[in-house]
Scaffold this motif. Sequence first.
Motif, PDB file in Angstrom:
ATOM      1  N   LEU A 108      11.731   7.093  -1.798  1.00  0.00           N
ATOM      2  CA  LEU A 108      12.565   6.027  -1.241  1.00  0.00           C
ATOM      3  C   LEU A 108      12.204   4.683  -1.863  1.00  0.00           C
ATOM      4  O   LEU A 108      13.080   3.933  -2.301  1.00  0.00           O
ATOM      5  N   ILE A 109      10.919   4.389  -1.934  1.00  0.00           N
ATOM      6  CA  ILE A 109      10.475   3.129  -2.528  1.00  0.00           C
ATOM      7  C   ILE A 109      10.886   3.063  -3.995  1.00  0.00           C
ATOM      8  O   ILE A 109      11.424   2.053  -4.452  1.00  0.00           O
TER       9      ILE A 109
ATOM     10  N   PHE B 245       0.810  -1.209   0.000  1.00  0.00           N
ATOM     11  CA  PHE B 245       0.000   0.000   0.000  1.00  0.00           C
ATOM     12  C   PHE B 245       0.849   1.267   0.000  1.00  0.00           C
ATOM     13  O   PHE B 245       0.340   2.358  -0.155  1.00  0.00           O
ATOM     14  N   LEU B 246       2.156   1.115   0.154  1.00  0.00           N
ATOM     15  CA  LEU B 246       3.025   2.283   0.106  1.00  0.00           C
ATOM     16  C   LEU B 246       3.039   2.915  -1.275  1.00  0.00           C
ATOM     17  O   LEU B 246       3.510   4.015  -1.457  1.00  0.00           O
ATOM     18  N   PHE B 247       2.527   2.200  -2.265  1.00  0.00           N
ATOM     19  CA  PHE B 247       2.472   2.746  -3.612  1.00  0.00           C
ATOM     20  C   PHE B 247       1.239   3.631  -3.810  1.00  0.00           C
ATOM     21  O   PHE B 247       1.081   4.232  -4.850  1.00  0.00           O
ATOM     22  N   CYS B 248       0.374   3.707  -2.821  1.00  0.00           N
ATOM     23  CA  CYS B 248      -0.869   4.466  -2.988  1.00  0.00           C
ATOM     24  C   CYS B 248      -0.598   5.962  -3.069  1.00  0.00           C
ATOM     25  O   CYS B 248       0.463   6.453  -2.702  1.00  0.00           O
TER      26      CYS B 248
ATOM     27  N   TYR C 298      13.113   0.272  -5.705  1.00  0.00           N
ATOM     28  CA  TYR C 298      12.370  -0.492  -6.719  1.00  0.00           C
ATOM     29  C   TYR C 298      13.158  -0.504  -8.022  1.00  0.00           C
ATOM     30  O   TYR C 298      13.317  -1.546  -8.661  1.00  0.00           O
ATOM     31  N   ASP C 299      13.701   0.641  -8.403  1.00  0.00           N
ATOM     32  CA  ASP C 299      14.469   0.747  -9.645  1.00  0.00           C
ATOM     33  C   ASP C 299      15.738  -0.099  -9.622  1.00  0.00           C
ATOM     34  O   ASP C 299      16.261  -0.452 -10.674  1.00  0.00           O
ATOM     35  N   ASN C 300      16.225  -0.440  -8.437  1.00  0.00           N
ATOM     36  CA  ASN C 300      17.430  -1.260  -8.317  1.00  0.00           C
ATOM     37  C   ASN C 300      17.155  -2.756  -8.329  1.00  0.00           C
ATOM     38  O   ASN C 300      18.096  -3.544  -8.336  1.00  0.00           O
ATOM     39  N   LEU C 301      15.903  -3.143  -8.312  1.00  0.00           N
ATOM     40  CA  LEU C 301      15.557  -4.564  -8.385  1.00  0.00           C
ATOM     41  C   LEU C 301      15.796  -5.079  -9.806  1.00  0.00           C
ATOM     42  O   LEU C 301      15.692  -4.321 -10.773  1.00  0.00           O
ATOM     43  N   PRO C 302      16.052  -6.385  -9.942  1.00  0.00           N
ATOM     44  CA  PRO C 302      16.143  -6.964 -11.282  1.00  0.00           C
ATOM     45  C   PRO C 302      14.816  -6.776 -12.029  1.00  0.00           C
ATOM     46  O   PRO C 302      13.747  -6.689 -11.420  1.00  0.00           O
ATOM     47  N   ALA C 303      14.892  -6.730 -13.341  1.00  0.00           N
ATOM     48  CA  ALA C 303      13.712  -6.473 -14.180  1.00  0.00           C
ATOM     49  C   ALA C 303      12.574  -7.447 -13.903  1.00  0.00           C
ATOM     50  O   ALA C 303      11.406  -7.041 -13.853  1.00  0.00           O
TER      51      ALA C 303
END
Length: 79
Positions: free
Chosen positions: A19-20, A6-9, A24-29
Amino acid sequence: MPFSPFLFCHKQKIEEKELINKYYDNLPAKDRSVIYYKIIEELSFEEMGAKLDEKETTLRSRYKRALDKLKRMIGNNYN
């Protein structure tokens, strides 16, 4: 800070969203895609499986692992 999808709300604080997004951008595709399809597009794992041509069980596992990675990344770097 415990992670929740829910932090994406839209009501979330700008700093928390940034921060998220940073982590998130550093996660693998593949990890980013399951989080995106589940949380943003609100697809079921069955729908994701059809879209990505992968087994539903694989996607469930990947989703859980991806959220765990994101939680650890945020938790280790949250002030």
